[in-house]
Design a protein around this motif. Structure first.
Motif, PDB file in Angstrom:
ATOM      1  N   ARG A   1      -1.987   4.364  -1.304  1.00 48.08           N
ATOM      2  CA  ARG A   1      -2.627   3.929  -0.223  1.00 48.08           C
ATOM      3  C   ARG A   1      -3.505   4.862   0.294  1.00 48.08           C
ATOM      4  O   ARG A   1      -4.502   4.453   1.354  1.00 48.08           O
ATOM      5  CB  ARG A   1      -1.981   3.091   0.739  1.00 48.08           C
ATOM      6  CG  ARG A   1      -0.810   2.141   0.359  1.00 48.08           C
ATOM      7  CD  ARG A   1      -1.488   0.817  -0.205  1.00 48.08           C
ATOM      8  NE  ARG A   1      -2.389   0.209   0.783  1.00 48.08           N
ATOM      9  CZ  ARG A   1      -1.786  -0.870   1.691  1.00 48.08           C
ATOM     10  NH1 ARG A   1      -0.808  -0.877   1.604  1.00 48.08           N
ATOM     11  NH2 ARG A   1      -2.658  -1.461   2.486  1.00 48.08           N
TER      12      ARG A   1
ATOM     13  N   TYR B   1       7.131   5.726   1.065  1.00 46.71           N
ATOM     14  CA  TYR B   1       6.494   4.560   0.952  1.00 46.71           C
ATOM     15  C   TYR B   1       6.934   3.622   0.025  1.00 46.71           C
ATOM     16  O   TYR B   1       6.759   3.935  -1.572  1.00 46.71           O
ATOM     17  CB  TYR B   1       4.892   4.837   0.666  1.00 46.71           C
ATOM     18  CG  TYR B   1       4.195   3.479   0.414  1.00 46.71           C
ATOM     19  CD1 TYR B   1       3.679   2.877   1.677  1.00 46.71           C
ATOM     20  CD2 TYR B   1       3.550   3.333  -0.740  1.00 46.71           C
ATOM     21  CE1 TYR B   1       2.991   1.798   1.438  1.00 46.71           C
ATOM     22  CE2 TYR B   1       2.790   2.168  -0.814  1.00 46.71           C
ATOM     23  CZ  TYR B   1       2.595   1.058   0.150  1.00 46.71           C
ATOM     24  OH  TYR B   1       1.675   0.109   0.096  1.00 46.71           O
TER      25      TYR B   1
ATOM     26  N   GLY C   1      -1.370   2.693   8.363  1.00 44.30           N
ATOM     27  CA  GLY C   1      -2.102   4.054   8.407  1.00 44.30           C
ATOM     28  C   GLY C   1      -2.386   4.822   9.341  1.00 44.30           C
ATOM     29  O   GLY C   1      -2.653   6.074   9.080  1.00 44.30           O
TER      30      GLY C   1
ATOM     31  N   TRP D   1       1.458   3.955   4.964  1.00 44.91           N
ATOM     32  CA  TRP D   1       0.706   4.313   3.656  1.00 44.91           C
ATOM     33  C   TRP D   1       0.778   5.796   3.309  1.00 44.91           C
ATOM     34  O   TRP D   1       0.787   6.240   2.018  1.00 44.91           O
ATOM     35  CB  TRP D   1      -0.714   4.194   3.976  1.00 44.91           C
ATOM     36  CG  TRP D   1      -1.183   2.854   4.413  1.00 44.91           C
ATOM     37  CD1 TRP D   1      -0.438   1.643   4.250  1.00 44.91           C
ATOM     38  CD2 TRP D   1      -2.369   2.167   4.787  1.00 44.91           C
ATOM     39  NE1 TRP D   1      -1.036   0.684   4.864  1.00 44.91           N
ATOM     40  CE2 TRP D   1      -2.320   0.823   5.137  1.00 44.91           C
ATOM     41  CE3 TRP D   1      -3.438   3.023   5.308  1.00 44.91           C
ATOM     42  CZ2 TRP D   1      -3.338   0.228   5.457  1.00 44.91           C
ATOM     43  CZ3 TRP D   1      -4.648   2.166   5.827  1.00 44.91           C
ATOM     44  CH2 TRP D   1      -4.679   0.844   6.145  1.00 44.91           C
TER      45      TRP D   1
END
Length: 407
Positions: free
Chosen positions: A378, A328, A153, A323
């Motif tokens: 996410r 992704y 992240g 994320w």
């Protein structure tokens, strides 16, 4: 003098602009500010870095690349440009897995927005990141490495978690690349042999104006010793610029001449300004398997696209696990549009493209011109990470709140 981005379509009217020369100075600025955004090389085309408060440039931090031969990594300041790092690495016998079209972009800025090169087996530039050092809201220096729970992240983060002052990247042994250019690829061949074309080289780019029955140019970057397949297109008889009418003086060497990776993978040379900045850019990503359908969707809008288009580039990028990355968990085809610099004329065309590509779950490039972004899968996890690192939204701005809203 008004501070603007490279294209001149965004003005930075921050109350204070900081150009620290040490990490400690960055920490001091961040700790004392109420709101902070970071400015990289200014190659974004939207308001991602705009703030009315404190703007920090990390371009002045000490470069000092540090190679860890045992780990196969290099650590460098976030404000360093890719072209500068590439020259250093090559001189030491090392390389990066890929580079973007422009070597002029900063490492931290490119990574934070999911910027990419091209290659069916190659992830975007952020996938080479093995670790990040960032100054968080309280002025603390936080290090995250691949394998840490928060790491996926913190890499493509849009500047919403802190000021990235250091980046550790995977390196490879230096390698040679040959670049070939072909002209007038039959449009029907692109559809019929899409997968063959997409995987025809280490890096593959197609340039088109979306008009007529041919694709303007096919650029193949091959490992030394491999031979190109032009798929019915004609080998270029001269060095080409992606926009055929423009001088190719700034372009990297073509014609199959072997050369160092960092002098072939970018389209443009570091020592040249690639253009005058008289442009806007937009880019959308869809699943690679949906490429032919995406091409058709764009062509249905050619009556809107072509009057404001300079050139469009098609590339492929491998999936990743970051994320907020546009790729992704999805092998992707990138549809890039270089527009004329006329926001009023370009904006409705971008909106029309977004609508046309929405059924294919298109994702935008975070640093380009777009209106709406689909909710990242996410996002909830990312917002939880932001709550821990920046609970008071010190690194927020209108762009972040618009595109990373909880609902």
């Amino acid at each position: 003098m008004t501070l603007t981005n490279w294209a001149g379509n965004i003005a930075f009217d921050a109350a204070r602009v900081h150009r620290p020369s040490t990490v400690d100075q960055v920490r001091e600025v961040v700790a004392g500010a109420e709101r902070v955004r970071v400015l990289g090389s200014g190659h974004s085309f939207n308001d991602i870095s705009v703030t009315p408060a404190d703007l920090v440039s990390v371009a002045g931090l000490p470069v000092e690349p540090r190679i860890d031969a045992a780990a196969g990594t290099v650590t460098v300041a976030g404000g360093v440009r890719y072209g500068e790092l590439a020259a250093f690495l090559d001189a030491q016998g090392y390389a990066l897995h890929n580079l973007g079209s422009l070597p002029h972009i900063s490492i931290a800025g490119a990574v934070a927005t999911g910027t990419h090169g091209s290659g069916a087996a190659l992830g975007n530039l952020a996938t080479a990141v093995a670790g990040v050092e960032l100054v968080t809201a309280g002025g603390d220096l936080v290090r995250l490495a691949r394998g840490d729970a928060d790491f996926p992240g913190a890499v493509v983060s849009l500047g919403a978690l802190g000021v990235v002052v250091g980046v550790t990247l995977d390196v490879l042994p230096a390698y040679a690349i040959r670049q070939f250019v072909f002209e007038h690829l039959p449009r029907s061949v692109l559809d019929a042999r899409w997968e063959d074309i997409a995987t025809a080289g280490y890096s593959v780019s197609l340039f088109t104006g979306w008009a007529g029955d041919t694709v303007d140019q096919l650029w193949l970057k091959l490992a030394d010793g491999e031979e190109p397949d032009g798929f019915g297109a004609a080998p270029a008889r001269r060095t080409m610029h992606p926009i055929a009418a423009m001088s190719p003086e700034s372009c990297t060497e073509q014609g199959g001449v072997p050369g160092p990776w960092h002098r072939r993978l970018p389209h443009f040379k570091l020592e040249f300004t690639p253009s005058s900045g008289e442009e806007l850019q937009t880019e959308f990503f869809v699943a690679r398997d949906d490429a032919v359908e995406a091409f058709a969707a764009v062509e249905r809008l050619r009556h809107l696209v072509t009057p404001v288009l300079q050139i469009s580039e098609i590339r492929v990028v491998a999936a990743d696990e970051l994320w907020l990355s546009p790729m992704y968990r999805r092998d992707s085809v990138a549809l890039h549009f270089t527009w004329i610099r006329d926001v009023e004329r370009v904006s409705p065309v971008v909106a029309a493209l977004e609508e046309a590509l929405a059924p294919l779950a298109a994702r935008p490039h975070w640093g380009k011109v777009f209106h709406h972004a689909a909710r990242p899968e996410r996002l909830t996890d990312f917002l939880a990470l932001r709550d821990r690192l920046d609970p008071d939204r010190k690194f927020g701005n209108a762009f972040v709140e618009r595109h990373l809203a909880a609902e």
